[in-house]
Design a protein around this motif. Structure first.
Motif, PDB file in Angstrom:
ATOM      1  N   ALA A 127      -3.198  -5.000   5.950  1.00 16.56           N
ATOM      2  CA  ALA A 127      -1.779  -4.414   6.377  1.00 16.56           C
ATOM      3  C   ALA A 127      -0.722  -4.596   5.695  1.00 16.56           C
ATOM      4  O   ALA A 127       0.117  -3.941   5.210  1.00 16.56           O
ATOM      5  N   MET A 128      -0.679  -6.145   4.938  1.00 16.87           N
ATOM      6  CA  MET A 128       0.252  -6.354   4.200  1.00 16.87           C
ATOM      7  C   MET A 128       0.188  -5.878   2.697  1.00 16.87           C
ATOM      8  O   MET A 128       1.155  -5.444   1.925  1.00 16.87           O
ATOM      9  N   SER A 129      -1.046  -5.301   2.368  1.00 19.86           N
ATOM     10  CA  SER A 129      -1.456  -4.723   1.257  1.00 19.86           C
ATOM     11  C   SER A 129      -0.632  -3.217   1.109  1.00 19.86           C
ATOM     12  O   SER A 129      -0.091  -2.893   0.044  1.00 19.86           O
ATOM     13  N   VAL A 130      -0.656  -2.651   2.180  1.00 14.09           N
ATOM     14  CA  VAL A 130      -0.162  -1.321   2.435  1.00 14.09           C
ATOM     15  C   VAL A 130       1.538  -1.635   2.417  1.00 14.09           C
ATOM     16  O   VAL A 130       2.042  -0.869   1.948  1.00 14.09           O
ATOM     17  N   TYR A 131       2.025  -2.431   3.387  1.00 19.60           N
ATOM     18  CA  TYR A 131       3.312  -2.690   3.505  1.00 19.60           C
ATOM     19  C   TYR A 131       4.014  -3.187   2.256  1.00 19.60           C
ATOM     20  O   TYR A 131       5.134  -2.369   1.872  1.00 19.60           O
ATOM     21  N   THR A 132       3.313  -3.674   1.290  1.00 19.30           N
ATOM     22  CA  THR A 132       3.977  -4.242  -0.221  1.00 19.30           C
ATOM     23  C   THR A 132       3.961  -3.184  -1.207  1.00 19.30           C
ATOM     24  O   THR A 132       4.282  -3.188  -2.074  1.00 19.30           O
ATOM     25  N   ILE A 133       3.315  -1.951  -0.661  1.00 20.45           N
ATOM     26  CA  ILE A 133       3.451  -0.684  -1.553  1.00 20.45           C
ATOM     27  C   ILE A 133       4.925  -0.607  -1.843  1.00 20.45           C
ATOM     28  O   ILE A 133       5.478   0.023  -2.854  1.00 20.45           O
ATOM     29  N   HIS A 134       5.612  -0.100  -0.424  1.00 19.18           N
ATOM     30  CA  HIS A 134       7.019   0.064  -0.512  1.00 19.18           C
ATOM     31  C   HIS A 134       7.869  -0.919  -0.338  1.00 19.18           C
ATOM     32  O   HIS A 134       9.190  -0.842  -0.708  1.00 19.18           O
ATOM     33  N   TYR A 135       7.628  -2.080   0.216  1.00 17.63           N
ATOM     34  CA  TYR A 135       8.619  -3.118   0.448  1.00 17.63           C
ATOM     35  C   TYR A 135       8.018  -4.423  -0.293  1.00 17.63           C
ATOM     36  O   TYR A 135       6.759  -4.567  -0.475  1.00 17.63           O
ATOM     37  N   SER A 136       9.014  -5.274  -0.515  1.00 14.47           N
ATOM     38  CA  SER A 136       8.480  -6.733  -0.888  1.00 14.47           C
ATOM     39  C   SER A 136       8.829  -7.627  -0.075  1.00 14.47           C
ATOM     40  O   SER A 136       9.699  -7.675   0.754  1.00 14.47           O
ATOM     41  N   VAL A 137       7.805  -8.782  -0.103  1.00 13.70           N
ATOM     42  CA  VAL A 137       8.162 -10.021   0.866  1.00 13.70           C
ATOM     43  C   VAL A 137       8.994 -10.907   0.103  1.00 13.70           C
ATOM     44  O   VAL A 137       8.639 -11.484  -1.057  1.00 13.70           O
ATOM     45  N   ASP A 138      10.382 -11.503   0.599  1.00 13.71           N
ATOM     46  CA  ASP A 138      11.059 -12.114  -0.267  1.00 13.71           C
ATOM     47  C   ASP A 138      10.757 -13.832   0.145  1.00 13.71           C
ATOM     48  O   ASP A 138      11.263 -14.462  -0.728  1.00 13.71           O
ATOM     49  N   VAL A 139      10.166 -13.910   1.139  1.00 15.18           N
ATOM     50  CA  VAL A 139       9.872 -15.471   1.349  1.00 15.18           C
ATOM     51  C   VAL A 139       8.902 -16.135   0.173  1.00 15.18           C
ATOM     52  O   VAL A 139       8.036 -15.501  -0.175  1.00 15.18           O
ATOM     53  N   SER A 140       9.583 -17.087  -0.311  1.00  8.20           N
ATOM     54  CA  SER A 140       9.113 -17.742  -1.299  1.00  8.20           C
ATOM     55  C   SER A 140       7.533 -18.163  -1.280  1.00  8.20           C
ATOM     56  O   SER A 140       6.517 -17.945  -2.053  1.00  8.20           O
ATOM     57  N   ALA A 141       7.142 -18.700  -0.287  1.00  9.09           N
ATOM     58  CA  ALA A 141       5.951 -19.185   0.410  1.00  9.09           C
ATOM     59  C   ALA A 141       4.907 -18.081   0.384  1.00  9.09           C
ATOM     60  O   ALA A 141       3.585 -18.232   0.187  1.00  9.09           O
ATOM     61  N   LEU A 142       5.162 -16.778   0.496  1.00  8.30           N
ATOM     62  CA  LEU A 142       4.392 -15.701   0.977  1.00  8.30           C
ATOM     63  C   LEU A 142       4.513 -14.544  -0.429  1.00  8.30           C
ATOM     64  O   LEU A 142       4.060 -13.449  -0.147  1.00  8.30           O
ATOM     65  N   ALA A 143       5.231 -14.917  -1.409  1.00  5.07           N
ATOM     66  CA  ALA A 143       5.427 -14.105  -2.352  1.00  5.07           C
ATOM     67  C   ALA A 143       4.078 -13.725  -2.974  1.00  5.07           C
ATOM     68  O   ALA A 143       4.188 -12.383  -3.570  1.00  5.07           O
ATOM     69  N   TRP A 144       3.018 -14.275  -2.797  1.00  5.53           N
ATOM     70  CA  TRP A 144       1.853 -13.904  -3.405  1.00  5.53           C
ATOM     71  C   TRP A 144       1.118 -12.610  -2.900  1.00  5.53           C
ATOM     72  O   TRP A 144       0.424 -11.663  -3.425  1.00  5.53           O
ATOM     73  N   VAL A 145       1.547 -12.491  -1.774  1.00  4.51           N
ATOM     74  CA  VAL A 145       1.256 -11.170  -1.108  1.00  4.51           C
ATOM     75  C   VAL A 145       1.619  -9.887  -1.571  1.00  4.51           C
ATOM     76  O   VAL A 145       1.417  -8.823  -1.427  1.00  4.51           O
ATOM     77  N   ASN A 146       2.605 -10.092  -2.570  1.00  2.28           N
ATOM     78  CA  ASN A 146       3.181  -8.922  -3.115  1.00  2.28           C
ATOM     79  C   ASN A 146       2.346  -8.274  -4.361  1.00  2.28           C
ATOM     80  O   ASN A 146       2.453  -7.351  -4.818  1.00  2.28           O
ATOM     81  N   GLN A 147       1.200  -8.977  -4.565  1.00  2.00           N
ATOM     82  CA  GLN A 147       0.237  -8.836  -5.674  1.00  2.00           C
ATOM     83  C   GLN A 147      -1.105  -8.352  -4.816  1.00  2.00           C
ATOM     84  O   GLN A 147      -1.670  -8.961  -4.329  1.00  2.00           O
ATOM     85  N   PRO A 148      -1.449  -7.198  -4.930  1.00  2.00           N
ATOM     86  CA  PRO A 148      -2.644  -6.537  -4.269  1.00  2.00           C
ATOM     87  C   PRO A 148      -3.791  -7.704  -4.702  1.00  2.00           C
ATOM     88  O   PRO A 148      -4.857  -7.773  -3.909  1.00  2.00           O
ATOM     89  N   VAL A 149      -4.025  -7.844  -6.125  1.00  2.00           N
ATOM     90  CA  VAL A 149      -5.130  -8.639  -6.381  1.00  2.00           C
ATOM     91  C   VAL A 149      -5.093 -10.035  -5.646  1.00  2.00           C
ATOM     92  O   VAL A 149      -6.230 -10.434  -5.500  1.00  2.00           O
ATOM     93  N   MET A 150      -4.039 -10.597  -5.329  1.00  2.00           N
ATOM     94  CA  MET A 150      -4.198 -11.804  -4.546  1.00  2.00           C
ATOM     95  C   MET A 150      -4.610 -11.572  -3.211  1.00  2.00           C
ATOM     96  O   MET A 150      -5.294 -12.318  -2.664  1.00  2.00           O
ATOM     97  N   ILE A 151      -4.169 -10.590  -2.461  1.00  2.00           N
ATOM     98  CA  ILE A 151      -4.604 -10.019  -1.368  1.00  2.00           C
ATOM     99  C   ILE A 151      -6.235  -9.702  -1.310  1.00  2.00           C
ATOM    100  O   ILE A 151      -6.916 -10.393  -0.533  1.00  2.00           O
ATOM    101  N   LEU A 152      -6.638  -9.097  -2.315  1.00  2.00           N
ATOM    102  CA  LEU A 152      -8.044  -8.816  -2.352  1.00  2.00           C
ATOM    103  C   LEU A 152      -8.990 -10.006  -2.394  1.00  2.00           C
ATOM    104  O   LEU A 152      -9.824 -10.307  -1.912  1.00  2.00           O
ATOM    105  N   SER A 153      -8.373 -11.005  -3.451  1.00  2.00           N
ATOM    106  CA  SER A 153      -9.033 -12.355  -3.387  1.00  2.00           C
ATOM    107  C   SER A 153      -9.254 -13.175  -2.125  1.00  2.00           C
ATOM    108  O   SER A 153     -10.079 -13.714  -1.708  1.00  2.00           O
ATOM    109  N   ALA A 154      -8.070 -13.227  -1.444  1.00  2.00           N
ATOM    110  CA  ALA A 154      -7.874 -13.824   0.167  1.00  2.00           C
ATOM    111  C   ALA A 154      -8.936 -13.177   0.961  1.00  2.00           C
ATOM    112  O   ALA A 154      -9.603 -13.854   1.617  1.00  2.00           O
TER     113      ALA A 154
END
Length: 215
Positions: free
Chosen positions: A153-180
């Motif tokens: 769900a976060m991978s879809v969300y971050t298509i149009h929005y970005s997560v500004d929390v520094s600890a969760l910045a990695w979810v803005n990158q689909p490849v990181m979500i894929l790896s997780a």
């Protein structure tokens, strides 16, 4: 093109995670000989057939001979009769065949219910597990599946929005979500293997409570 491929693999990961819940349920509720290797499956058939025809003295002798050939002379024939009876085949026979090489005969001062030892590695031995942790593993797989859905769900969300929390910045990158996601899928596979291994040992302990596994 690469982005499309990443999202396709995320979708596949979500599908696999859902399938893993079904697989866990199937493994628990449908114990069968198909889960044994070819050699172990033949041993199961041999022992089951011998036990079914062991009503007379000749049949009992054939079962004892087959059991001794497969398990060795240290195992208690009475325990093996229970394990490979029609009622005990799935509960005790299948697990015992899978874990027999891990079990070691207790020494004289270790005799009794807790005496049987499990050789996990060459120099690492423990007692048979006294707690059935299968329910905990089921919950872990379900929780992991939920985590995969959240990540997808976060991978879809971050298509149009970005997560500004520094600890969760990695979810803005689909490849990181894929790896997780695929990391969680692999973790579930390891949970399956550990669940089967520990449950086999737990069932061996249950049988040992009925009748000592070793003479």
């Amino acid at each position: 093109m690469i982005t499309v491929l990443i999202f396709l693999m995320i979708f596949v990961g979500v599908t696999v995670a859902w399938y893993q819940i079904y697989q866990m349920h199937f493994n628990i509720n449908t114990p069968n000989g198909a889960k044994l290797s070819g050699n172990k499956s033949r041993q199961l058939d041999t022992l089951t057939a011998a036990q079914e025809t062991s009503l007379d003295e000749a049949g009992a002798s054939r079962f004892e001979e087959a059991a001794t050939r497969i398990f060795g002379r240290g195992f208690n024939i009475a325990a093996l009769r229970i394990a490979f009876s029609q009622e005990g085949r799935e509960a005790y026979g299948l697990p015992l065949l899978r874990c027999q090489r891990k079990l070691t005969r207790p020494s004289s001062h270790q005799a009794g219910e807790g005496g049987v030892r499990v050789r996990h590695l060459r120099l690492f031995k423990t007692r048979l597990p006294s707690i059935n942790v299968r329910n905990a593993f089921i919950l872990a797989v379900i929780a992991n599946c939920g985590l995969v859905q959240l990540l997808a769900a976060m991978s879809v969300y971050t298509i149009h929005y970005s997560v500004d929390v520094s600890a969760l910045a990695w979810v803005n990158q689909p490849v990181m979500i894929l790896s997780a996601i695929w990391g969680v899928v692999v973790l579930n596979i390891l949970i399956f293997k550990l669940d089967t291994y520990l449950h086999d040992l737990y069932q061996a302990r249950q049988l040992n409570q009925l009748t000592p596994l070793f003479n």
